[in-house]
Design a protein around this motif. Structure first.
Motif, short mmCIF file in Angstrom:
data_model
loop_
_atom_site.label_atom_id
_atom_site.label_comp_id
_atom_site.label_asym_id
_atom_site.label_seq_id
_atom_site.Cartn_x
_atom_site.Cartn_y
_atom_site.Cartn_z
N VAL A 378 0.81 -1.21 -0.03
CA VAL A 378 0.22 0.03 -0.07
C VAL A 378 0.91 1.27 -0.15
O VAL A 378 0.42 2.01 -0.78
N SER A 379 1.78 1.21 0.91
CA SER A 379 2.62 2.45 0.79
C SER A 379 3.56 2.63 -0.26
O SER A 379 3.54 3.88 -0.56
N VAL A 380 4.14 1.57 -1.02
CA VAL A 380 4.71 1.81 -2.07
C VAL A 380 3.86 2.42 -3.24
O VAL A 380 4.21 3.34 -4.07
N PHE A 381 2.66 1.86 -3.38
CA PHE A 381 1.76 2.16 -4.65
C PHE A 381 1.51 3.58 -4.13
O PHE A 381 1.35 4.42 -5.17
N ILE A 382 0.97 4.34 -3.03
CA ILE A 382 0.56 5.56 -2.78
C ILE A 382 1.61 6.38 -3.17
O ILE A 382 1.68 7.40 -3.76
N PHE A 383 3.00 6.09 -2.67
CA PHE A 383 4.20 6.89 -2.56
C PHE A 383 4.55 7.14 -4.06
O PHE A 383 4.77 8.32 -4.49
N ARG A 384 4.56 6.17 -4.95
CA ARG A 384 4.74 6.19 -6.10
C ARG A 384 3.79 7.06 -6.93
O ARG A 384 4.18 7.74 -7.88
#
Length: 389
Positions: A378-384
């Motif tokens: 989730v974090s990687v998807f939102i940050f990217r």
């Protein structure tokens, strides 16, 4: 009774070698998954669930299983050592006011929410504190590569995000150290030892002794990096375990200390990476293998869902409110909101410590692991998504 050589050759059986081959092949062939936003560490846990829990490739009946678990334990120590190497307490000074305001909010709000949730369910003080620690941490090992990928490490917003992550990790490790102290034999002695260790490794060593330590030991570290690091890692882990504090915290403090002693241009991480790559995949695979897919505790779905909801919700809210309090710009605010829920090594370490110390039971352990896995993706998807906008 078998001779030592017989135990050695029993361990080197087809089943044992097949289990190791699965672990390392998974680690190797999943490396390209990083291009698609799937961190290898998260993929290794998923592989452990698949090949360990579902298919039973690695289990307690596997020849050489004790060796595999020992190597996995070393992997955990190396992960915490790397976390210590990555942390730079001095980085917080550059944007002290902004970092402190955001860092306090992104740590304290989730921590309080986690503790409150545990107490509401009647789980006990120690288990509740462990929930607070798990939902409040942010993975520096996850955020640092993301900032590097988008070339943000040298920017002001990148430094703010990195420094807030450092502060979160420091506060999480300090909280974890005190939590383990409460499980020791003598409470006052354990608290005093933890306090002394925290003050020395987080203040005296980096700010008062770094020059002196570097002058006498930097050349030794540069010439014999792996040997010196392993000596420091195992030595401090042994001391911490002996005085009643979990060994992985000694590994973390060893990394933090060596990061202050090495030459500025010497990359200790680069030298230690082959050693970490040997043992860390076994740890994450082992973690995934512990999840009971076939006999999942359906009666604990509410507990697991609650931990996951607090793990994301409190972190999102903490980052949002902290950003408003500190007055950061919109894009930095959104990147912080996306990055802060990302957690892995320290939260997984807290889960392992809690279960081994008897502080938490299996359902809560599973909740921590599931939260850690989900938070990575989730974090990687939102940050990217935000960073590329």
């Amino acid at each position: 009774m078998k001779e030592p050589a017989e135990y050695l050759f029993v361990a080197l059986s087809f089943e044992f070698l097949f289990a190791l081959a699965v672990v390392y092949a998974t680690n190797y062939f999943l490396i390209p998954s990083e291009k698609y936003g799937v961190p290898v560490l998260g993929a290794e846990i998923v592989a452990g669930i698949l090949f360990g829990s579902v298919f039973g490739t690695l289990n307690s009946a596997t020849p050489g299983f004790e060796f595999i678990t020992s190597l996995a334990a070393i992997g955990l120590m190396l992960i915490m050592f790397d976390a210590g190497l990555e942390l730079k307490p001095s980085a917080i000074r550059r944007n002290a006011k902004v970092v402190t305001e955001i860092g306090i909010m992104t740590f304290l709000l989730p921590f309080a929410a986690g503790v409150g949730f545990g107490l509401f369910l009647g789980l006990g003080v120690f288990a509740s504190i462990l929930i607070g620690i798990t939902v409040s941490t942010t993975s520096l090992g996850l955020i640092h590569p993301l900032l590097e990928e988008f070339e943000l490490l040298g920017s002001d917003e990148g430094q703010v995000i990195l420094s807030v992550t450092v502060l979160n990790d420091i506060l999480s490790v300090v909280a974890l150290a005190y939590a383990t102290a409460f499980t020791g034999g003598s409470l006052l002695t354990s608290i005093a030892i933890v306090t002394a260790a925290v003050v020395f490794f987080l203040y005296i060593a980096p700010f008062k002794l770094s020059g002196l330590l570097s002058r006498y030991l930097a050349d030794t570290i540069e010439d014999h990096t792996v040997r010196f690091c392993m000596m420091a890692l195992v030595g401090l882990a042994f001391v911490m375990e002996h005085i009643g504090i979990h060994a992985v915290l000694g590994s973390f403090f060893a990394g933090l200390l060596i990061s202050e002693m090495a030459h500025d241009g010497h990359d200790v991480n680069e030298s230690m990476r082959p050693v970490t790559n040997l043992a860390a995949p076994l740890f994450f695979f082992f973690v995934g293998a512990q999840l009971p897919v076939s006999n999942f505790p359906s009666g604990s779905v509410g507990l697991i869902a609650g931990v996951i909801a607090i793990g994301f919700g409190a972190k999102f809210m903490g980052a949002y409110l902290g950003s408003i309090w500190a007055g950061v710009e919109d894009k930095t605010e959104y990147m912080l909101v996306g990055a802060m829920p990302g957690r892995l090594s320290i939260s997984v370490a807290a889960a392992e410590i809690g279960r081994r110390q008897g502080i938490i039971q299996d359902p809560l352990y599973y909740a921590f692991i599931i939260l850690s896995i989900l938070s990575v993706f989730v974090s990687v998807f939102i940050f990217r998504y935000v960073a590329s906008d």
